[in-house]
Design a protein around this motif. Structure first.
Motif, PDB file in Angstrom:
ATOM      1  N   LEU A 261       0.828  -1.202   0.000  1.00  0.00           N
ATOM      2  CA  LEU A 261       0.000   0.000   0.000  1.00  0.00           C
ATOM      3  C   LEU A 261       0.862   1.253   0.000  1.00  0.00           C
ATOM      4  CD1 LEU A 261      -2.747  -1.040   2.582  1.00  0.00           C
ATOM      5  CD2 LEU A 261      -2.931  -0.999   0.094  1.00  0.00           C
ATOM      6  N   ASN A 262       0.235   2.342  -0.383  1.00  0.00           N
ATOM      7  CA  ASN A 262       0.896   3.637  -0.417  1.00  0.00           C
ATOM      8  C   ASN A 262       1.354   4.038   0.980  1.00  0.00           C
ATOM      9  OD1 ASN A 262       1.821   6.115  -1.198  1.00  0.00           O
ATOM     10  ND2 ASN A 262      -0.197   7.048  -1.336  1.00  0.00           N
ATOM     11  N   GLU A 263       2.510   4.685   1.067  1.00  0.00           N
ATOM     12  CA  GLU A 263       3.085   5.045   2.369  1.00  0.00           C
ATOM     13  C   GLU A 263       2.207   6.027   3.148  1.00  0.00           C
ATOM     14  OE1 GLU A 263       5.739   3.891   3.851  1.00  0.00           O
ATOM     15  OE2 GLU A 263       6.259   2.527   2.214  1.00  0.00           O
ATOM     16  N   GLY A 264       1.408   6.818   2.442  1.00  0.00           N
ATOM     17  CA  GLY A 264       0.659   7.868   3.133  1.00  0.00           C
ATOM     18  C   GLY A 264      -0.602   7.408   3.819  1.00  0.00           C
ATOM     19  N   VAL A 265      -1.038   6.170   3.633  1.00  0.00           N
ATOM     20  CA  VAL A 265      -2.317   5.735   4.173  1.00  0.00           C
ATOM     21  C   VAL A 265      -2.169   5.279   5.625  1.00  0.00           C
ATOM     22  CG1 VAL A 265      -2.052   3.359   3.397  1.00  0.00           C
ATOM     23  CG2 VAL A 265      -4.326   4.276   3.752  1.00  0.00           C
ATOM     24  N   GLU A 266      -3.185   5.610   6.412  1.00  0.00           N
ATOM     25  CA  GLU A 266      -3.240   5.131   7.798  1.00  0.00           C
ATOM     26  C   GLU A 266      -4.195   3.949   7.850  1.00  0.00           C
ATOM     27  OE1 GLU A 266      -4.529   6.570  12.310  1.00  0.00           O
ATOM     28  OE2 GLU A 266      -4.660   7.959  10.622  1.00  0.00           O
ATOM     29  N   LEU A 267      -3.699   2.838   8.373  1.00  0.00           N
ATOM     30  CA  LEU A 267      -4.506   1.624   8.437  1.00  0.00           C
ATOM     31  C   LEU A 267      -5.179   1.489   9.791  1.00  0.00           C
ATOM     32  CD1 LEU A 267      -2.177  -1.046   6.757  1.00  0.00           C
ATOM     33  CD2 LEU A 267      -4.216   0.018   5.787  1.00  0.00           C
ATOM     34  N   ILE A 268      -6.437   1.112   9.762  1.00  0.00           N
ATOM     35  CA  ILE A 268      -7.167   0.735  10.973  1.00  0.00           C
ATOM     36  C   ILE A 268      -7.748  -0.645  10.718  1.00  0.00           C
ATOM     37  CG2 ILE A 268      -9.099   1.242  12.507  1.00  0.00           C
ATOM     38  CD1 ILE A 268      -8.746   4.178  11.921  1.00  0.00           C
ATOM     39  N   VAL A 269      -7.307  -1.615  11.493  1.00  0.00           N
ATOM     40  CA  VAL A 269      -7.775  -2.981  11.280  1.00  0.00           C
ATOM     41  C   VAL A 269      -9.117  -3.178  11.961  1.00  0.00           C
ATOM     42  CG1 VAL A 269      -5.461  -3.917  11.006  1.00  0.00           C
ATOM     43  CG2 VAL A 269      -6.471  -3.822  13.287  1.00  0.00           C
ATOM     44  N   GLU A 270      -9.976  -3.918  11.285  1.00  0.00           N
ATOM     45  CA  GLU A 270     -11.295  -4.241  11.828  1.00  0.00           C
ATOM     46  C   GLU A 270     -11.331  -5.738  12.109  1.00  0.00           C
ATOM     47  OE1 GLU A 270     -14.096  -2.861   8.948  1.00  0.00           O
ATOM     48  OE2 GLU A 270     -13.950  -0.774   9.596  1.00  0.00           O
TER      49      GLU A 270
END
Length: 488
Positions: A261-270
């Motif tokens: 994924l792109n470096e700028g994205v913030e991931l929130i796992v569900e």
């Protein structure tokens, strides 16, 4: 919209173009992305492609081949020649030799020999005399073979199909290995984000209690020791928040990189609280594992290779012979058309033998070593099969317990949250001690950690069983890959 955002993040488009910079992702979505973009998945696909073309090369070697050859040679030199009386003289050579041939060759795996046929036309130009001539070979058929020797084609015909079959299964297994790895990274981030949420919640509670306790301390209803304990709790939770935020960043970067994924994205796992209620029969798992796991094919291939090595060592030890036979037609003339008229026959037969008379036991020793290595391989393979079977049984047994463990962990987590709420209220009412409150907070945090860990164990074992057996027990079907798409 979510699929569109994921695609944009993969190819590196700015997430702000979709008015989002945060991606909520489930476990199954993470596994899908990992199978598409992770370095492990890409390496596995390249390994399969290499195995496929190796197999294609092997198959091609069993088919007839047609070859066009040409070898023109210009010779301008001074060479010595021997006359009839035995004397030598030097002569000038100034000639051009040109030739062309078309050869059809067919390897014979049964015997290890080679059957061939060719047609050729040769021309020699003598520049000194300004003359030329042709020699034709309209058809020549030949056969060559190493008698009593090592038949590499026969052994390759046994080994190479197994190697390709193993590669197909290994690709399926690799995709499940990727799923196991993605599951690990997903739940590492889930645990880190949960720890961060817990730390912030605990800090809010600790701050409330500290503010409340200051009023009680001022009127003398709690002692200084308890007040200091509440202050320590508040400072500890501040530290926990900072540590948790660092851990979240590290785990997010790890998962994001693995998913491509792109470096700028913030991931929130569900995290999905619902898991499939599966019970896998051990006998079925063993049957699928022995049918679909590449390790079984690797064991069989290793056994055949060890037998091939023994055959090769024996071929070098004793009597050996080679056979070469050729029959055809030929003619020569100054005109190319006449070179094909009234051809005469030509034959060539050659038999070579090799008989070792004295080698000081080198050949015998080579055979003994090969046999010893083969027997060692047999022993190792038997142990590997035992270990393989044991691993399948233990993994299935552990998985079959996980559904109940998830249920217990869920109830424990819910009960620990309620107990913490009650302990908080009781402390505010002055009906419990700070030790009881701290114990309730610790139990709540541990229960949440154990709940997420149990979910991780469930999914990790689930994909591990898929990897071992090559079978999807939830949908009752074998796992597969679109091989045709990969080799285009």
């Amino acid at each position: 919209m979510k699929q569109l955002l994921i695609y944009a993040l993969i190819i590196g488009l700015p997430a702000g173009a979709y008015a989002q910079d945060t991606l909520r992702i489930t476990l199954h979505e993470a596994i899908y992305l990992a199978r598409q973009n992770s370095s492990d998945a890409i390496s596995a696909r390249h390994a399969f492609r290499a195995a496929y073309w190796d197999y294609r090369t092997f198959k091609a070697n069993l088919l007839p081949s047609i070859t066009l050859t040409a070898d023109p040679q210009l010779n301008r030199s001074i060479n010595s020649i021997t006359l009839e009386d035995g004397s030598d003289i030097y002569v000038h050579r100034n000639q051009l030799s040109t030739n062309a041939a078309i050869t059809i060759n067919q390897n014979i795996p049964l015997t290890g020999g080679s059957l061939y046929a060719y047609t050729s036309l040769n021309r020699i130009d003598l520049f000194n005399d300004n003359t030329y001539s042709y020699m034709s070979q309209p058809l020549v058929v030949g056969y060559s073979q190493n008698l009593f020797g090592y038949n590499s084609l026969k052994w390759s015909k046994k080994i190479e199909p197994m190697r390709y079959k193993e590669a197909r299964k290994a690709l399926v297994e690799s995709m499940e290995v990727v799923a196991v790895q993605a599951t690990y990274k997903f739940f590492q981030l889930a645990l880190a984000q949960s720890s961060c949420e817990i730390a912030r919640y605990n800090y809010a509670q600790a701050d409330t209690l500290f503010q409340y306790a200051q009023g009680r301390y001022n009127i003398g209803t709690i002692n200084e020791n308890e007040m200091l304990q509440l202050e320590i709790n508040l400072l500890t939770q501040q530290t926990n928040i900072m540590n948790a935020e660092i851990q979240v960043d590290n785990c997010m970067e790890d998962l994001r990189h693995y998913l491509g994924l792109n470096e700028g994205v913030e991931l929130i796992v569900e995290v999905n609280d619902v898991v499939p209620s599966l019970f896998i029969p051990i006998e079925q798992a063993l049957a699928m594992a022995y049918e679909n796991n590449p390790e079984i094919d690797n064991m069989e291939r290793t056994r055949i290779v060890s037998e091939s090595n023994v055959a090769y060592a024996r071929s070098l030890r004793g009597f050996s012979s080679s056979l070469y036979m050729e029959f055809g037609l030929t003619q020569t003339d100054r005109k190319p058309g006449n070179a094909y008229r009234n051809p005469v026959d030509q034959q060539a037969v050659s038999v070579g033998i090799r008989v070792p008379i004295l080698d000081w036991g080198v050949g015998k020793g080579r055979v003994k070593v090969a046999i010893s290595e083969r027997d060692k391989v047999y022993t190792q393979l038997e142990q590997q099969k035992i270990n393989f079977t044991t691993n399948v049984i233990n993994t299935v047994k552990q998985f079959n317990l996980q559904n109940n463990k998830v249920i217990i962990a869920t109830k424990t987590d819910q009960a620990a949250v309620k107990r913490n709420e009650i302990a908080h209220k009781l402390y505010l009412l002055g009906k419990s001690t700070i030790l009881d409150l701290n114990a309730a907070v610790t139990e709540k945090d541990n229960a949440r950690y154990n709940y997420l860990s149990t979910l991780y164990d469930y999914w990790s074992l689930y994909y591990s069983i898929r990897r071992i057996t090559g079978y999807d027990f939830e949908r009752d079907r074998e796992l597969g890959v679109d091989y045709e798409l990969l080799i285009k």
